[in-house]
Each structure stands twice: as C-alpha cells, then as structure tokens.
Motif scaffolding. Structure first.
Motif, PDB file in Angstrom:
ATOM      1  N   THR A  52      -1.905  -6.593  -1.799  1.00  0.00           N
ATOM      2  CA  THR A  52      -1.268  -5.691  -0.834  1.00  0.00           C
ATOM      3  C   THR A  52      -2.035  -5.818   0.486  1.00  0.00           C
ATOM      4  O   THR A  52      -2.942  -6.642   0.615  1.00  0.00           O
ATOM      5  CB  THR A  52      -1.311  -4.228  -1.315  1.00  0.00           C
ATOM      6  OG1 THR A  52      -2.669  -3.741  -1.229  1.00  0.00           O
ATOM      7  CG2 THR A  52      -0.824  -4.084  -2.748  1.00  0.00           C
ATOM      8  N   GLU A  53      -1.691  -4.984   1.452  1.00  0.00           N
ATOM      9  CA  GLU A  53      -2.422  -5.015   2.717  1.00  0.00           C
ATOM     10  C   GLU A  53      -3.914  -4.753   2.512  1.00  0.00           C
ATOM     11  O   GLU A  53      -4.743  -5.232   3.284  1.00  0.00           O
ATOM     12  CB  GLU A  53      -1.853  -3.964   3.681  1.00  0.00           C
ATOM     13  CG  GLU A  53      -0.383  -4.176   4.048  1.00  0.00           C
ATOM     14  CD  GLU A  53       0.569  -3.422   3.118  1.00  0.00           C
ATOM     15  OE1 GLU A  53       1.661  -3.042   3.582  1.00  0.00           O
ATOM     16  OE2 GLU A  53       0.206  -3.207   1.934  1.00  0.00           O
ATOM     17  N   THR A  54      -4.255  -4.000   1.475  1.00  0.00           N
ATOM     18  CA  THR A  54      -5.652  -3.629   1.231  1.00  0.00           C
ATOM     19  C   THR A  54      -6.227  -4.304  -0.009  1.00  0.00           C
ATOM     20  O   THR A  54      -7.339  -4.836   0.026  1.00  0.00           O
ATOM     21  CB  THR A  54      -5.776  -2.105   1.063  1.00  0.00           C
ATOM     22  OG1 THR A  54      -5.291  -1.457   2.243  1.00  0.00           O
ATOM     23  CG2 THR A  54      -7.224  -1.696   0.828  1.00  0.00           C
ATOM     24  N   ASP A  70       0.807  -1.228   0.000  1.00  0.00           N
ATOM     25  CA  ASP A  70       0.000   0.000   0.000  1.00  0.00           C
ATOM     26  C   ASP A  70       0.838   1.275   0.000  1.00  0.00           C
ATOM     27  O   ASP A  70       0.440   2.291  -0.585  1.00  0.00           O
ATOM     28  CB  ASP A  70      -0.930   0.018   1.215  1.00  0.00           C
ATOM     29  CG  ASP A  70      -2.073  -0.974   1.090  1.00  0.00           C
ATOM     30  OD1 ASP A  70      -2.284  -1.505  -0.017  1.00  0.00           O
ATOM     31  OD2 ASP A  70      -2.753  -1.225   2.108  1.00  0.00           O
TER      32      ASP A  70
END
Length: 443
Positions: free
Chosen positions: A204-206, A48
C-alpha cells in the motif's frame, strides 16, 4: 455454556468418531474464504484507506490512513509504558531465542568434489523482505514478536517488518514495540486480519510489499494467506493454537491437567487434548480441572471451557500407550508435552509434532516464552510435512556448479545421451563435437 470436560473412551469409538477427534477449527474455511475476498480486493484497490476503514470496522480502532505506521516516538513511549521487570524478561527471553537461532544457521556456502574436475554446492542467502504477523485479537503477543523477528534478523533478512492489529486506542501494543526494538526491527504497521495479509501481498502507500509472511493468526489470516498464495509465500501454516498432553501411567494427573489448560485458554477456536492410557491419570485430571478454572479470569475460563467441553478438546483414554502414540502421530499436534517418569523412552516413537517437550517440568508456556526453540509451529496437522519456524524459513539456497575441462570430458557424453533420449536437440548439441568446434583453438 457446558462446563463438563469432554471425555472419550478411545476403544469404544468407531472410525468416524476417531476421525472427528482429529478435526480443528481451521479445517473448514469455506465461509471465511468467501468473506475474505472483498476485504482483499478493497486493500488491493484502495490501499491505506481500506486498512483504516477495516481497522475501524473490525478492530474498533480509530486508525487513520495517514497513521498506519508506528513512529519512532511510539517506540520510545512504549519503553516508558512497559515496566522495567517486563523489559528485562523480554531481554532475557530474546537472548535465548537469538542464541538458539544462531546455532541453527547453516554454512553460507559449501562445495563438494563429485568427481575429479566436477564441483557442486550451494550458496545460502537471506530473503530480501519478510513480513512478521503478530496477532492481537484475544491478547497481546510480544512472544510472537520474538519468535518471528529474531530469526529474521539472525538470518540477515534485508527488510523484516511487523504487521499487527491496532488496539482500541489506535496504537500498537507497547510490549510488541519493545520486543521489536530488542530484536532489531523498527518497522511496525497497524493492520491485522485478512486486510493485513492483503497489504503485504499487494503493498500500500505505507505498507511495503513482501514476498513472504510468517507468524500465527486467526482463520481469517489463514484464509487470506490461502487466497493470496500466488503472490505471497505463507510460511509455516500457523493457525489457532492446539496441543496434546501425552501421559502414561507414571504421570501425575493433576499436573497434566494444569498443562492441558495452557493452550485451551487461547480462544474458543483452539484445540487441546489430554491423551493417556491410565484411567487414574484421566480421573485425577478431570477432578482437578474445575479448581484450576476457578483460579483463572472469566474470559480465559470461558475460552478454556469452550475448548475442553466441546468437540475439539478434553480427555481421551486409550486402551494402551501404543494407541495413545498412534493418535498423536495421526493428529500431528502443534505442541506435544510428554508426562512420564522417563519421557525420553517415547521420543523415538513420535514422528509428527511441531515440538516435543519432555517431562512434567517442561510445560508449553516455557516453550512459548523462555526456552529458545521457536514457538511458531505448524497447526492443523501440518506437522505431518512442515517444521517449526526457524532461520531456514528466512533463507533460500542457490545451487552451484563448476566443471573443469577434465570434468567436462567425463560428464558431457552422459549429458548428450540424456538429451537425445528426452528429445532436446539444443541440449545434445551443446555437449557434442559442435562445442569443441565453437571453441576453435581456445578449447
């Protein structure tokens, strides 16, 4: 910038000149491929944080690493920001797109008895997750939202979601969010370009990882898909816009010119040709174009002039209509519109095109927005082998087989002979007397 529309007499061109007419912007991605590699690596390594940095750098958008996803409040605010008439247009057009793609859906499962006791078939299942890319650089495209997400929902994809470049306010385009909710998709992420493709390929993290991405994009998107093809099914090749307006001697050149400008205004990397065997049609079109530019805004006029006055657009006069059709089939355009008194007469001769729109009352913009068939179409001659986006892009088939003892007795000797010929001992043993021995009294 030149403002004289490019004009070619096809009969006077040598082989190199004719080949040059087939070239598109995305044909040479060498420099972009190299430039995209560090962007992809950064997203893979930093997630991110890299997406936020590239949003600031490339999109001039103040996105932060903790605000990559559009929120439910963003969706609600979008419905307040978009006027009611546009929402109704989106609902109407979305319904046409939905009904078309529902009609495309194949049987969930089928079987055929090949011989007595021998059954073969297929099971059709949706892909678990698909990312829908919605471009934004030269405008906003809720039409692409409809064309990519609705067939995903119709097909039953478990997790369809959107990735799209953020705007200068750090938000997703409001109509994009409205169209997404109408389609039934509530996941939208602010990441475009090569970085958006990388986010989907690696996760990704999101942004969730997905095995497939669909939707049109810039050469940067095309390049990133190519670089990441070992991790991501890139779907139908869909790069910069392109069109051919094919007109015979019965066509109205002024109307043909009006339709020629449609795809030319997408951007300077687009391609747009009027191909005709009629000198009067060509001359009427050339005479009408400056007046049409005068009725457009400065930005879109600039894009159109860059295309139609350059090497990837303009008017081509062929010696006969057969040569015009041959050029179309060699070019394999994304969009093809036939201007003729009876356009159906030519339908059988067209082999290569993303879509064929028949007649002067079926301009490409109607196909893009309101007709129902998918407007995400293969570009850069990919229509030679690829189809438009549709429910089949979100589905996969699984082969099925069932053989009874009666069927086994028919197939096993032939399978054993095949295995022996190809040198596979275990294959041959599995359909030999050893099988009956293994069954014992159960066989």
């Amino acid at each position: 910038m030149p403002t004289t529309v490019t004009f070619h007499e096809y009969a006077t061109l040598d082989d190199a000149g004719r080949a040059a007419l087939l070239k598109r912007t995305e044909g040479d991605l060498g420099p972009i491929l190299e430039a995209a590699k560090p962007i992809i690596e950064a997203v893979r390594d930093e997630g991110d944080a890299a997406l936020a940095r590239f949003a600031n750098q490339f999109d001039k958008s103040p996105v932060t690493a903790d605000a990559i996803a559009a929120t439910p409040a963003d969706f609600d605010a979008a419905f307040d920001a978009v006027d009611r008439e546009m929402i109704e247009v989106l609902e109407f057009c979305s319904d046409n797109v939905r009904r078309f793609h529902q009609a495309q859906m194949p049987e969930e499962m089928w079987w055929k008895e090949m011989h007595p006791g021998v059954f073969a078939g297929e099971k059709v299942v949706p892909i678990d997750s698909v990312a829908c890319y919605v471009p934004r650089g030269k405008g906003s495209f809720p039409s692409v939202v409809m064309m990519t997400t609705i067939p995903a929902v119709v097909a039953g994809v478990g997790r369809p979601f959107i990735v799209t470049p953020p705007g200068p306010d750090g938000k997703v385009d409001a109509a994009t969010l409205v169209a997404a909710r109408i389609a039934g998709v509530e996941e939208v992420y602010k990441c475009g370009g090569a970085q958006g493709v990388a986010a989907v390929a690696y996760g990704t993290e999101t942004v969730p990882r997905a095995p497939k991405m669909v939707g049109p994009g810039s050469p940067w998107v095309v390049a990133a898909k190519r670089l990441l093809s070992d991790r991501l099914d890139p779907g139908t090749p869909a790069g910069p816009s392109e069109s051919i307006i094919l007109a015979d001697e019965t066509a109205n050149g002024r109307v043909a010119a009006l339709d020629l400008l449609i795809e030319s205004e997408h951007g300077p990397d687009s391609s747009a040709w009027l191909v005709t065997n009629s000198r009067s049609v060509a001359e009427d079109a050339l005479a009408a174009i400056p007046g049409y530019w005068a009725a457009m805004g400065e930005e879109r006029t600039g894009f159109s002039q860059a295309v139609l006055c350059g090497p990837r657009g303009g008017v081509i006069l062929t010696p006969d209509f057969g040569a015009a059709i041959d050029f179309v089939n060699a070019y394999a355009p994304e969009h093809l519109q036939i201007h003729a008194e009876v356009p159906q007469d030519y339908l059988g001769a067209i082999r290569n095109a993303g879509e064929i729109l028949l007649g002067a009352h079926t301009p490409i913009c109607i196909g893009n927005f309101t007709l129902g068939p998918n407007a995400v179409l293969p570009t850069n001659a990919a229509a030679l082998t690829h189809s438009p986006l549709g429910v089949h892009a979100y589905l996969k088939t699984i082969g099925l087989g069932h053989v009874t003892r009666r069927g086994y007795d028919l197939l096993a000797p032939k399978a054993k002979r095949f295995a022996e010929y190809e040198g596979f001992d275990a294959h041959a043993n599995a359909v030999s007397a050893m099988r009956d021995a293994a069954f014992g009294n159960e066989g």
